[in-house]
Scaffold this active site. Structure first.
Site, PDB file in Angstrom:
ATOM      1  N   GLU A  58       6.372   6.419 -16.280  1.00 34.69           N
ATOM      2  CA  GLU A  58       7.232   7.443 -15.697  1.00 34.69           C
ATOM      3  C   GLU A  58       8.489   6.832 -15.078  1.00 34.69           C
ATOM      4  O   GLU A  58       9.595   7.361 -15.219  1.00 34.69           O
ATOM      5  CB  GLU A  58       6.447   8.249 -14.643  1.00 34.69           C
ATOM      6  CG  GLU A  58       5.343   9.128 -15.208  1.00 34.69           C
ATOM      7  CD  GLU A  58       4.135   8.348 -15.706  1.00 34.69           C
ATOM      8  OE1 GLU A  58       3.426   8.864 -16.593  1.00 34.69           O
ATOM      9  OE2 GLU A  58       3.912   7.212 -15.221  1.00 34.69           O
TER      10      GLU A  58
ATOM     11  N   GLY B  65     -19.161   4.414 -34.111  1.00 31.14           N
ATOM     12  CA  GLY B  65     -20.115   4.065 -33.063  1.00 31.14           C
ATOM     13  C   GLY B  65     -20.090   2.602 -32.669  1.00 31.14           C
ATOM     14  O   GLY B  65     -20.175   2.263 -31.487  1.00 31.14           O
TER      15      GLY B  65
ATOM     16  N   ALA C 250       4.216   1.271  -0.853  1.00 28.29           N
ATOM     17  CA  ALA C 250       5.442   1.015  -1.617  1.00 28.29           C
ATOM     18  C   ALA C 250       5.062   0.522  -3.006  1.00 28.29           C
ATOM     19  O   ALA C 250       4.970  -0.674  -3.259  1.00 28.29           O
ATOM     20  CB  ALA C 250       6.315  -0.021  -0.907  1.00 28.29           C
TER      21      ALA C 250
ATOM     22  N   GLU D  25       4.532  -3.360 -13.180  1.00 23.74           N
ATOM     23  CA  GLU D  25       5.974  -3.666 -13.257  1.00 23.74           C
ATOM     24  C   GLU D  25       6.799  -2.425 -13.625  1.00 23.74           C
ATOM     25  O   GLU D  25       7.791  -2.506 -14.349  1.00 23.74           O
ATOM     26  CB  GLU D  25       6.220  -4.839 -14.214  1.00 23.74           C
ATOM     27  CG  GLU D  25       5.532  -6.103 -13.709  1.00 23.74           C
ATOM     28  CD  GLU D  25       5.861  -7.350 -14.498  1.00 23.74           C
ATOM     29  OE1 GLU D  25       7.005  -7.479 -14.964  1.00 23.74           O
ATOM     30  OE2 GLU D  25       4.969  -8.207 -14.631  1.00 23.74           O
TER      31      GLU D  25
ATOM     32  N   PRO E 177       0.807  -1.226   0.000  1.00 23.34           N
ATOM     33  CA  PRO E 177       0.000   0.000   0.000  1.00 23.34           C
ATOM     34  C   PRO E 177       0.838   1.273   0.000  1.00 23.34           C
ATOM     35  O   PRO E 177       0.458   2.274  -0.618  1.00 23.34           O
ATOM     36  CB  PRO E 177      -0.829  -0.127   1.283  1.00 23.34           C
ATOM     37  CG  PRO E 177      -0.981  -1.602   1.475  1.00 23.34           C
ATOM     38  CD  PRO E 177       0.330  -2.187   1.021  1.00 23.34           C
TER      39      PRO E 177
END
Length: 379
Positions: free
Chosen positions: A367, A340, A130, A363, A128
Site C-alpha cells: 500500500e 495435496g 511508527a 521496507e 511500535p
C-alpha cells in the site's frame, strides 16, 4: 538498458547459484524449522564477497555492480528466503547506510569488520508506533557534552539481536518532524542498548527479528551518521535501494515456485498423461513464468538506473510492489499445481508461501508503494 547479462555477470550468477545449491540448499529446511542461524555459512559467503557486495574494494568490499547485486539476492533467495533477507538487510541497509553517509573515518572503522561474515550489521527505523508512518518515530537523541544520549524502542529489526553494529534513527529535534531525525551508529554491548523480544514469525524463520531497547544509551558524538537532522532523508534513499533488493528476493522465491511447478507438471501422471499436458496446468505455469520474468525486468531496470546514478525511486517501488504481489500468487499457484502433496511440509512449497508474505510488508508495504508511485506520478 541491456537485456543481456555481461559475461562477467553470467559467471557471477553461475558461481552464486552453485554455492546456493551446494552449501545452502541442504541447510534450508533446518534454517526454517529450527530458526537456525548458520554463522559458518555467512563466513563462506564473506569469502565469496557476498557480505559486502556494493562496498568498494578500497574498504575491503566486492565492489560489484547493482545488477550483479540483484542477481545474488535472487539466487540466494531462490534457495532460502531467510538467508536472502539477512543478506539484503545487511548489504542494503546495515553497511549500505554506513558507506553512503559515513565519514571516511567511520567507513574505515566499521566496514572492514562487517564484510567477512563473522559480523552482521543491522538497521533500526521501525518502532511500535511508527511503522508505515516512519517519520512519527519516538526515539530521541540528546547531545550531552561529547555524547549523544538515546532513548526509545525499535521493533522488527532484522538481525537486531546478533548485529555487531546497528544504525539507529532518532529524533534530534522534535519540533521539525521528519526533518528533525538523525542517524547514529550504535555498537553491540553499548551500555543502555539491550535486546527485548525475539519475534516468532510466520515465515523467514531463520532470519533473526528483534526488539531493541535504548535506555540512556550513550554513544560518542562522532557516532552521528551523516548530517544532523538529515537522517530521515538518508533513510529514504537507503530504502529505495532496499525496495529494489526486496523485489529481487521476491523474484528468487517466485522462481523457485515456478521451478518446482514445472518439474512436477512434467513428471506427475494422472489420467494416463503428465498433468502438464492439461491446459489448466499449462495456463497456470505460463502465467507464472510471464509474471516472474516481468518482475525480474522491473527489478533490473531499477538497479540499472541506480548504477547509472539516475533517479530510481518510483522504479524501485514499482519493482517491489509488482514482484512481491506476483510472487505471492506464484507460491499459492505452485501449491495448487501440486495438489495435496503441495500442502505437506515434505516439500518446500509451504515454506515459500510463508516466506514470501514479508515481501509485501517489509521496507514499505504494498500500500505504501502504491502511495509512493502515485505521488511520483503527480497525484
Amino acid at each position: 538498458m541491456e537485456f543481456q547479462l555481461t559475461e562477467q555477470q553470467k559467471l557471477f550468477k553461475k558461481t552464486v547459484r552453485e554455492f546456493a545449491e551446494k552449501e545452502l540448499q541442504p541447510l534450508a529446511p533446518k534454517i526454517d524449522k529450527e530458526e537456525y542461524f548458520p554463522w559458518e555459512l555467512y563466513k563462506k559467503m564473506g569469502k565469496l564477497g557476498l557480505m559486502g557486495m556494493t562496498v568498494p574494494k578500497k574498504y575491503g568490499g566486492a565492489g560489484i555492480d547493482k545488477i550483479s547485486y540483484m542477481i545474488a539476492l535472487e539466487e540466494i533467495s531462490r534457495v532460502c528466503g531467510s538467508t536472502g533477507l539477512t543478506l539484503e538487510a545487511h548489504n542494503s541497509l546495515g553497511i549500505g547506510h554506513i558507506y553512503e553517509k559515513g565519514t571516511e573515518e567511520q567507513r574505515k572503522k566499521y566496514l572492514p569488520k562487517l564484510l567477512h561474515g563473522d559480523a552482521i550489521a543491522a538497521w533500526a527505523l521501525t518502532e511500535p508506533n511508527a511503522g508505515s508512518d516512519a517519520a512519527s518515530l519516538q526515539t530521541i537523541a540528546v547531545l550531552e557534552g561529547d555524547e549523544w544520549v538515546l532513548n526509545g524502542t525499535k521493533q522488527f529489526i532484522t538481525s537486531g539481536d546478533i548485529a555487531a553494529v546497528t544504525t539507529v534513527m532518532a529524533k534530534t529535534d522534535k519540533t521539525l518532524g521528519a526533518k528533525g531525525i538523525s542517524a547514529f551508529i550504535v555498537e553491540k554491548d553499548t551500555p543502555g542498548f539491550t535486546v527485548g523480544v525475539l519475534e516468532d514469525k510466520l515465515g523467514l524463520r531463520g532470519s533473526r527479528t528483534a526488539e531493541l531497547i535504548l535506555e540512556n544509551c550513550r554513544v560518542p558524538k562522532d557516532h552521528l551518521l551523516g548530517d544532523k537532522n538529515l537522517g530521515f532523508v538518508g533513510a529514504m534513499t537507503i530504502l529505495d535501494r532496499g525496495r529494489t533488493a526486496i523485489g529481487a528476493m521476491a523474484v528468487g522465491i517466485a522462481q523457485a515456485a515456478l521451478d518446482e511447478s514445472l518439474s512436477y507438471a512434467k513428471q506427475r501422471q494422472q489420467f494416463g498423461k503428465p498433468i502438464g499436458k492439461n491446459q489448466a496446468i499449462q495456463w497456470i505455469i505460463a502465467d507464472m513464468a510471464t509474471s516472474v520474468d516481468a518482475a525480474r525486468l522491473l527489478v533490473m531496470r531499477a538497479a540499472y538506473l541506480e548504477e547509472k546514478g539516475l533517479p530510481f525511486s518510483i522504479e524501485a517501488s514499482m519493482a517491489k510492489l509488482f514482484a512481491s504481489e506476483i510472487a505471492m500468487k506464484a507460491t499459492r499457484d505452485a501449491i495448487q499445481v501440486h495438489g495435496g502433496v503441495g500442502y505437506m511440509r515434505d516439500l518446500p512449497l509451504e515454506r515459500f508461501y510463508r516466506d514470501i508474505k514479508l515481501t509485501q510488508i517489509g521496507e514499505g508495504t504494498s500500500e505504501v508503494q502504491r502511495m509512493v508511485i502515485a505521488k511520483r506520478l503527480g497525484l
